[in-house]
Motif scaffolding. Structure first.
Motif, PDB file in Angstrom:
ATOM      1  N   GLN A   6     -20.599 -25.610  -1.561  1.00 55.90           N
ATOM      2  CA  GLN A   6     -20.054 -24.679  -0.575  1.00 55.90           C
ATOM      3  C   GLN A   6     -18.533 -24.698  -0.570  1.00 55.90           C
ATOM      4  N   GLU A   7     -17.965 -25.887  -0.671  1.00 57.58           N
ATOM      5  CA  GLU A   7     -16.500 -26.012  -0.659  1.00 57.58           C
ATOM      6  C   GLU A   7     -15.871 -25.372  -1.903  1.00 57.58           C
ATOM      7  N   VAL A   8     -16.514 -25.547  -3.047  1.00 57.78           N
ATOM      8  CA  VAL A   8     -16.016 -24.917  -4.277  1.00 57.78           C
ATOM      9  C   VAL A   8     -16.084 -23.399  -4.147  1.00 57.78           C
ATOM     10  N   ALA A   9     -17.209 -22.887  -3.614  1.00 55.06           N
ATOM     11  CA  ALA A   9     -17.426 -21.438  -3.546  1.00 55.06           C
ATOM     12  C   ALA A   9     -16.406 -20.732  -2.671  1.00 55.06           C
ATOM     13  N   ARG A  10     -15.856 -21.427  -1.678  1.00 53.85           N
ATOM     14  CA  ARG A  10     -14.936 -20.738  -0.758  1.00 53.85           C
ATOM     15  C   ARG A  10     -13.452 -20.910  -1.142  1.00 53.85           C
ATOM     16  N   ARG A  11     -13.197 -21.517  -2.289  1.00 50.42           N
ATOM     17  CA  ARG A  11     -11.810 -21.709  -2.696  1.00 50.42           C
ATOM     18  C   ARG A  11     -11.329 -20.633  -3.666  1.00 50.42           C
ATOM     19  N   ARG A  12     -10.073 -20.249  -3.489  1.00 46.40           N
ATOM     20  CA  ARG A  12      -9.411 -19.306  -4.391  1.00 46.40           C
ATOM     21  C   ARG A  12      -8.034 -19.888  -4.705  1.00 46.40           C
ATOM     22  N   THR A  13      -7.814 -20.209  -5.965  1.00 42.06           N
ATOM     23  CA  THR A  13      -6.550 -20.807  -6.390  1.00 42.06           C
ATOM     24  C   THR A  13      -5.908 -19.879  -7.404  1.00 42.06           C
ATOM     25  N   PHE A  14      -4.761 -19.318  -7.055  1.00 40.60           N
ATOM     26  CA  PHE A  14      -4.157 -18.323  -7.934  1.00 40.60           C
ATOM     27  C   PHE A  14      -2.630 -18.427  -7.930  1.00 40.60           C
ATOM     28  N   ILE A 317      -7.311 -30.527  -8.743  1.00 41.38           N
ATOM     29  CA  ILE A 317      -8.635 -31.146  -8.741  1.00 41.38           C
ATOM     30  C   ILE A 317      -9.602 -30.249  -9.510  1.00 41.38           C
ATOM     31  N   CYS A 318     -10.323 -30.839 -10.453  1.00 44.51           N
ATOM     32  CA  CYS A 318     -11.230 -30.075 -11.322  1.00 44.51           C
ATOM     33  C   CYS A 318     -12.701 -30.283 -10.990  1.00 44.51           C
ATOM     34  N   SER A 319     -13.054 -31.472 -10.519  1.00 44.51           N
ATOM     35  CA  SER A 319     -14.464 -31.737 -10.203  1.00 44.51           C
ATOM     36  C   SER A 319     -14.556 -32.821  -9.146  1.00 44.51           C
ATOM     37  N   GLY A 320     -15.713 -32.844  -8.445  1.00 44.02           N
ATOM     38  CA  GLY A 320     -15.974 -33.894  -7.472  1.00 44.02           C
ATOM     39  C   GLY A 320     -15.138 -33.764  -6.209  1.00 44.02           C
ATOM     40  N   GLY A 359     -10.221 -27.034  -7.113  1.00 43.04           N
ATOM     41  CA  GLY A 359      -9.400 -25.862  -6.828  1.00 43.04           C
ATOM     42  C   GLY A 359      -8.186 -26.215  -5.997  1.00 43.04           C
ATOM     43  N   ASP A 360      -8.292 -27.286  -5.189  1.00 40.07           N
ATOM     44  CA  ASP A 360      -7.167 -27.686  -4.350  1.00 40.07           C
ATOM     45  C   ASP A 360      -6.072 -28.350  -5.185  1.00 40.07           C
ATOM     46  N   ILE A 361      -4.854 -28.228  -4.682  1.00 38.67           N
ATOM     47  CA  ILE A 361      -3.698 -28.898  -5.285  1.00 38.67           C
ATOM     48  C   ILE A 361      -3.265 -29.998  -4.323  1.00 38.67           C
ATOM     49  N   VAL A 362      -3.226 -31.219  -4.815  1.00 44.70           N
ATOM     50  CA  VAL A 362      -2.848 -32.354  -3.975  1.00 44.70           C
ATOM     51  C   VAL A 362      -1.611 -33.013  -4.577  1.00 44.70           C
ATOM     52  N   GLY A 363      -0.683 -33.363  -3.712  1.00 48.30           N
ATOM     53  CA  GLY A 363       0.489 -34.112  -4.162  1.00 48.30           C
ATOM     54  C   GLY A 363       0.228 -35.588  -4.024  1.00 48.30           C
ATOM     55  N   ILE A 364       0.443 -36.347  -5.094  1.00 47.25           N
ATOM     56  CA  ILE A 364       0.238 -37.797  -5.022  1.00 47.25           C
ATOM     57  C   ILE A 364       1.549 -38.511  -5.342  1.00 47.25           C
ATOM     58  N   TYR A 365       1.759 -39.603  -4.650  1.00 51.33           N
ATOM     59  CA  TYR A 365       2.975 -40.386  -4.856  1.00 51.33           C
ATOM     60  C   TYR A 365       3.018 -40.906  -6.289  1.00 51.33           C
ATOM     61  N   ASP A 366       4.161 -40.722  -6.928  1.00 44.75           N
ATOM     62  CA  ASP A 366       4.307 -41.154  -8.325  1.00 44.75           C
ATOM     63  C   ASP A 366       5.324 -42.279  -8.416  1.00 44.75           C
TER      64      ASP A 366
END
Length: 524
Positions: A6-14, A317-320, A359-366
């Motif tokens: 459900q979460e994947v289906a409602r995402r739009r990343t463009f 994020i690509c999967s999971g 589909g989400d973009i997350v910023g992680i500390y590098d």
């Protein structure tokens, strides 16, 4: 939260792409306004009033009124989770845009109605087409005089080599612009300078003609009826499968500055654009609904928060399911990495995120461990998604700190900024001088600006005459072949030998004289 599916289906990343000044950032802001993500649009043209475009957060962007770095903006709208990546339009920053396009599932291409398809649009479009990314076209500035719609369709098909299919069609243009006819919903959306939206159901001309009489002249109505009839009989039939594979682009008309046409565009787009899809990897096809977490780094940004001098890696994020504090494994090193400070973004503002989905973009500390293109996996059995595109620099300059006391800050700054991927650094063999390489000259201005503002280092920068860089495949430096003033041996950040050439002639001459020496356009 719903299930993973459900979460994947409602995402739009463009991503939104365009030639400079076509209205890309303005369209982005109107979409954010619609989603309630911002309250007022900080139009770039209002710089004197100290209102800046929300996505243009860097000080230099504010001064110049152009987008220099890709921004990520995330918000909810009508049950959808939307991730917009606003990209630089200027060609000198196209490398950042190319990488960003690797992280999206579709693209919105903004065209200026008066200028049509422009050179930078062609370059960006080619990257999308090569990847088969679905492309949606928004033809902007209909409230100004521009090219005829049929001419624009022809230009899209001839120049870009993609079928066009108008979802709506303009009623007039410039001073005679009165709105659009929605061919799918069979309704007229009237343009009102007061920004009051009026929609009239109209199955065909027998319904919309009477409704528009008195609002526009007979010539405009006749032209509209003729054009719509021509499109119905001779135009491309809408084909969602072709859209999904990047072979057909749905076309929309509107005016981003006034906001007209943007709400109906967004509704159509959310219904037609694909949710996150599977990606090829070294372990085969990875579907977003796979339980095993995976993602890749497509961008690194230093000093997003000048107070903390931090580095943020942008993870697609690509999967999971992503969860704060989760342990992952970095494919390039095989070592475990704990994602302890994940953030979601709205241009330069950010908030901690507890969980995120494909589909989400997350910023992680590098802490300095990531590189662009790195893959992170939820198990020790890691894989990667292939290399992100790199481009050989076309401009070079020698650079050094004006003050020797600042050498430590200078070295830290050039290496951190180089890791973002916008510039490349080289050092000469004997004297250890540093040379910058960039796709566009403006990158040098950004580099100087950021070194002064973020690392407190003033620079001496000297442009060089070299225009081409070629890596030595066998890594052996051919001493006898390099006794020339038209080339120079340098070493990249990974100590790989590179030859800089002044021009194509110098490169061709070298290759003719030394056919046994293998050269590569990018690092091997």
């Amino acid at each position: 939260m719903g299930s993973l599916e459900q979460e994947v289906a409602r995402r739009r990343t463009f991503a939104i792409i365009s030639h400079p000044d076509a209205g890309k950032t303005t369209l982005t802001e109107k979409l954010l306004l619609l989603g309630g993500a911002i309250r007022t649009a900080g139009a770039v043209k209002a710089r004197k009033a100290k209102k800046f475009a929300t996505s243009d957060w860097m000080e230099l962007e504010k001064q110049r009124g152009i987008s220099i770095t890709s921004s990520v903006m995330q918000f909810e709208y009508n049950g959808y989770k939307i991730n917009i990546l606003d990209t630089p339009g200027h060609q000198d920053f196209s490398e950042d845009t190319y990488r960003t396009l690797m992280a999206v599932d579709s693209v919105v291409m903004v065209l200026d109605a008066a200028k049509g398809v422009e050179p930078q649009t062609i370059k960006l479009f080619k990257v999308c087409r090569d990847r088969g990314i679905p492309i949606f076209t928004f033809i902007n500035k209909l409230d100004r005089q521009g090219k005829e719609p049929l001419e624009l369709f022809e230009e899209i098909e001839d120049v870009l080599g993609i079928e066009s299919c108008p979802v709506n069609y303009p009623i007039g243009m410039g001073p005679t612009f009165r709105g659009v006819y929605d061919r799918i919903r069979k309704e007229v959306e009237l343009y009102d300078e007061k920004k009051e939206q009026t929609i009239l159901p109209a199955e065909g001309p027998e319904e919309w003609r009477p409704a528009l009489e008195g609002l526009t002249d007979a010539v405009t109505l006749d032209r509209l009826e003729e054009d719509l009839l021509l499109i119905e009989e001779a135009g491309n039939r809408f084909d969602l499968e072709k859209v999904k594979t990047g072979q057909q682009t749905p076309v929309f008309f509107g005016s981003a500055i006034s906001g007209f046409g943007v709400p109906s565009f967004l509704k159509h787009f959310l219904q037609l654009a694909p949710p996150p899809s599977g990606r090829d990897s070294s372990a085969g096809r990875i579907e977003p609904t796979d339980a095993n977490f995976s993602g890749f780094i497509f961008k690194i940004q230093a000093n997003m928060n000048p107070a903390h001098r931090d580095r943020v890696a942008f993870l697609r994020i690509c999967s999971g399911k992503f969860e704060k504090g989760m342990e992952t494994w970095l494919d390039r090193t095989g070592k475990p990495v704990k994602l302890a400070q994940p953030q979601q973004f709205f241009a330069d503002s950010r908030e901690m995120v507890e969980e995120a989905y494909p589909g989400d973009i997350v910023g992680i500390y590098d802490p300095g461990v990531y590189q662009i293109g790195d893959a992170l996996c939820g198990t020790k059995e890691t894989f990667h998604f292939g290399k992100l595109p790199t481009f050989p620099p076309e401009h070079f300059a020698k650079v050094r700190a004006k003050t020797a006391l600042k050498q430590k800050h200078f070295l830290k700054g050039i290496h951190q900024l180089a890791q973002e991927g916008a510039i490349q650094i080289y050092r000469t063999e004997h004297f250890g001088n540093y040379i910058l390489g960039a796709v566009g000259r403006l990158q040098f201005d950004v580099f100087v600006f950021r070194m002064e503002g973020e690392y407190n280092v003033e620079l001496d920068i000297e442009p060089l005459s070299f225009r081409l860089a070629r890596w030595l495949v066998d890594r052996e430096i051919p001493r006898d072949a390099l006794r020339s003033t038209t080339n120079l041996v340098v070493f990249d950040a990974h100590d790989r030998p590179v030859i800089l050439f002044e021009n194509e002639f110098a490169l061709n001459w070298f290759q003719q004289k030394n056919p046994e020496i293998r050269l590569a356009e990018t690092a091997m």
